[in-house]
Motif scaffolding. Sequence first.
Motif, PDB file in Angstrom:
ATOM      1  N   GLY A  46       0.807  -1.212   0.000  1.00 55.10           N
ATOM      2  CA  GLY A  46       0.000   0.000   0.000  1.00 55.10           C
ATOM      3  C   GLY A  46       0.839   1.261   0.000  1.00 55.10           C
ATOM      4  O   GLY A  46       0.423   2.295  -0.531  1.00 55.10           O
ATOM      5  N   LEU A  47       2.038   1.191   0.578  1.00 55.11           N
ATOM      6  CA  LEU A  47       2.943   2.339   0.604  1.00 55.11           C
ATOM      7  C   LEU A  47       3.837   2.428  -0.628  1.00 55.11           C
ATOM      8  O   LEU A  47       4.607   3.380  -0.765  1.00 55.11           O
ATOM      9  N   GLY A  48       3.751   1.438  -1.496  1.00 51.64           N
ATOM     10  CA  GLY A  48       4.593   1.423  -2.684  1.00 51.64           C
ATOM     11  C   GLY A  48       6.035   1.039  -2.423  1.00 51.64           C
ATOM     12  O   GLY A  48       6.916   1.361  -3.225  1.00 51.64           O
ATOM     13  N   LEU A  49       6.308   0.336  -1.319  1.00 51.49           N
ATOM     14  CA  LEU A  49       7.672  -0.042  -0.956  1.00 51.49           C
ATOM     15  C   LEU A  49       7.929  -1.531  -1.101  1.00 51.49           C
ATOM     16  O   LEU A  49       9.050  -1.981  -0.836  1.00 51.49           O
ATOM     17  N   PHE A  50       6.917  -2.282  -1.522  1.00 53.29           N
ATOM     18  CA  PHE A  50       7.117  -3.724  -1.658  1.00 53.29           C
ATOM     19  C   PHE A  50       8.038  -4.011  -2.842  1.00 53.29           C
ATOM     20  O   PHE A  50       7.876  -3.463  -3.929  1.00 53.29           O
ATOM     21  N   GLY A  51       9.022  -4.899  -2.615  1.00 51.96           N
ATOM     22  CA  GLY A  51       9.972  -5.230  -3.669  1.00 51.96           C
ATOM     23  C   GLY A  51      11.116  -4.257  -3.803  1.00 51.96           C
ATOM     24  O   GLY A  51      11.815  -4.264  -4.816  1.00 51.96           O
ATOM     25  N   SER A  52      11.336  -3.426  -2.795  1.00 47.09           N
ATOM     26  CA  SER A  52      12.398  -2.425  -2.853  1.00 47.09           C
ATOM     27  C   SER A  52      13.311  -2.576  -1.645  1.00 47.09           C
ATOM     28  O   SER A  52      12.956  -3.205  -0.635  1.00 47.09           O
ATOM     29  N   VAL A  99      12.651  -3.675   2.557  1.00 43.65           N
ATOM     30  CA  VAL A  99      13.370  -4.705   3.306  1.00 43.65           C
ATOM     31  C   VAL A  99      14.016  -4.106   4.547  1.00 43.65           C
ATOM     32  O   VAL A  99      14.010  -4.712   5.628  1.00 43.65           O
ATOM     33  N   VAL A 100      14.562  -2.898   4.420  1.00 44.47           N
ATOM     34  CA  VAL A 100      15.195  -2.239   5.568  1.00 44.47           C
ATOM     35  C   VAL A 100      14.171  -1.961   6.655  1.00 44.47           C
ATOM     36  O   VAL A 100      14.426  -2.212   7.850  1.00 44.47           O
ATOM     37  N   LEU A 101      13.006  -1.456   6.273  1.00 47.40           N
ATOM     38  CA  LEU A 101      11.971  -1.165   7.270  1.00 47.40           C
ATOM     39  C   LEU A 101      11.520  -2.427   7.996  1.00 47.40           C
ATOM     40  O   LEU A 101      11.260  -2.397   9.204  1.00 47.40           O
ATOM     41  N   PHE A 102      11.412  -3.536   7.283  1.00 48.60           N
ATOM     42  CA  PHE A 102      11.008  -4.783   7.937  1.00 48.60           C
ATOM     43  C   PHE A 102      12.055  -5.195   8.976  1.00 48.60           C
ATOM     44  O   PHE A 102      11.707  -5.569  10.107  1.00 48.60           O
ATOM     45  N   PHE A 160      10.333  -9.979   0.235  1.00 45.92           N
ATOM     46  CA  PHE A 160      10.115  -8.544   0.091  1.00 45.92           C
ATOM     47  C   PHE A 160      11.009  -7.886  -0.956  1.00 45.92           C
ATOM     48  O   PHE A 160      10.828  -6.699  -1.239  1.00 45.92           O
ATOM     49  N   ALA A 161      11.997  -8.593  -1.495  1.00 46.37           N
ATOM     50  CA  ALA A 161      12.904  -7.995  -2.477  1.00 46.37           C
ATOM     51  C   ALA A 161      12.633  -8.591  -3.852  1.00 46.37           C
ATOM     52  O   ALA A 161      12.386  -9.796  -3.985  1.00 46.37           O
ATOM     53  N   ASP A 162      12.685  -7.742  -4.875  1.00 45.74           N
ATOM     54  CA  ASP A 162      12.533  -8.220  -6.242  1.00 45.74           C
ATOM     55  C   ASP A 162      13.906  -8.530  -6.829  1.00 45.74           C
ATOM     56  O   ASP A 162      14.922  -8.508  -6.131  1.00 45.74           O
TER      57      ASP A 162
END
Length: 304
Positions: A161-167, A171-174, A246-248
Amino acid sequence: MTAVHGTATRARPRPVPGPRPRPRPAAWLTKAASGGLVRTVLVVVALLWLTPALGLFLASLRSEQDNATTGWWTAFTHPDQLTVDNYTALLKDSGITQAFWNTVLISVPATAAVVIIAALAGYAFAWLEFPGRDWIFLTVVGMLVVPVQIGLLPVARLLGGLGLFGSIPGVVLFHVAYGLPFAIFLLRNYFAEIPREMLEAARMDGGGEWRIFFRLVLPLGRPAIASLCIFQFLWVWNDMLVALIFADSESQPLTVALQSQMRQFGSNIGVLAPGAFLSLIVPVVVFFAFQRHFVEGVMAGSVK
């Protein structure tokens, strides 16, 4: 009657020595642990523990043909097998090099953010008075029992939803979110051991909370902070589960890249061995760089 002088005094009977007390098990173990036999056993165990790393290093310096025909230990009798061609080819592999820098871009910010936030929160929970402090700290401690697997799906939806998935920032936030509970718990307990008189003396000298934190608390908490840096960095650097989800392909770290290489080219030891050793050597260097502070943090509180 008068007493007779000069008579010899009768010697007192010597006490019969009783059975000697048996040494306690703890004392016996302490004495045995200081002997040369135990040290020899520890050296042997350390060598056995380092054998896989040595084998990986020698395999990374041998050609694929040599690794397919003979074992890595033959490099001791045939040193002409050793070459740096595998590392040269690895550096030319854009996928592996990009994954290495992705790992650095994930591990360093995740470690720094956790240490900074946990240090501030640990000082606040230890020495600042504010409403609900104990209940908030208990909530943070309660988050330690939450497994990582439970938060994968909800956090994936949130990052999407925040547009951060796959970036990389996702991953850092998780890693920051799931590393903070243990980090706050560790630093809060360490900061709480600082003598209150020392902090009160600093306040009487006109020091504010920020000055006390930077000039007094952080230097005293250096062993615990160094230990936290090691734990967090090793956890993030060696992680594959979170990065796999979480990373592409553009932001995957080295662990995921090596796993992809193994799945596609399972017998390509010429790429996998140097890549795996590169992934291994960086945490080892970080550990030995902070080793002295780590030992101080482990031994803190054992001697008062």
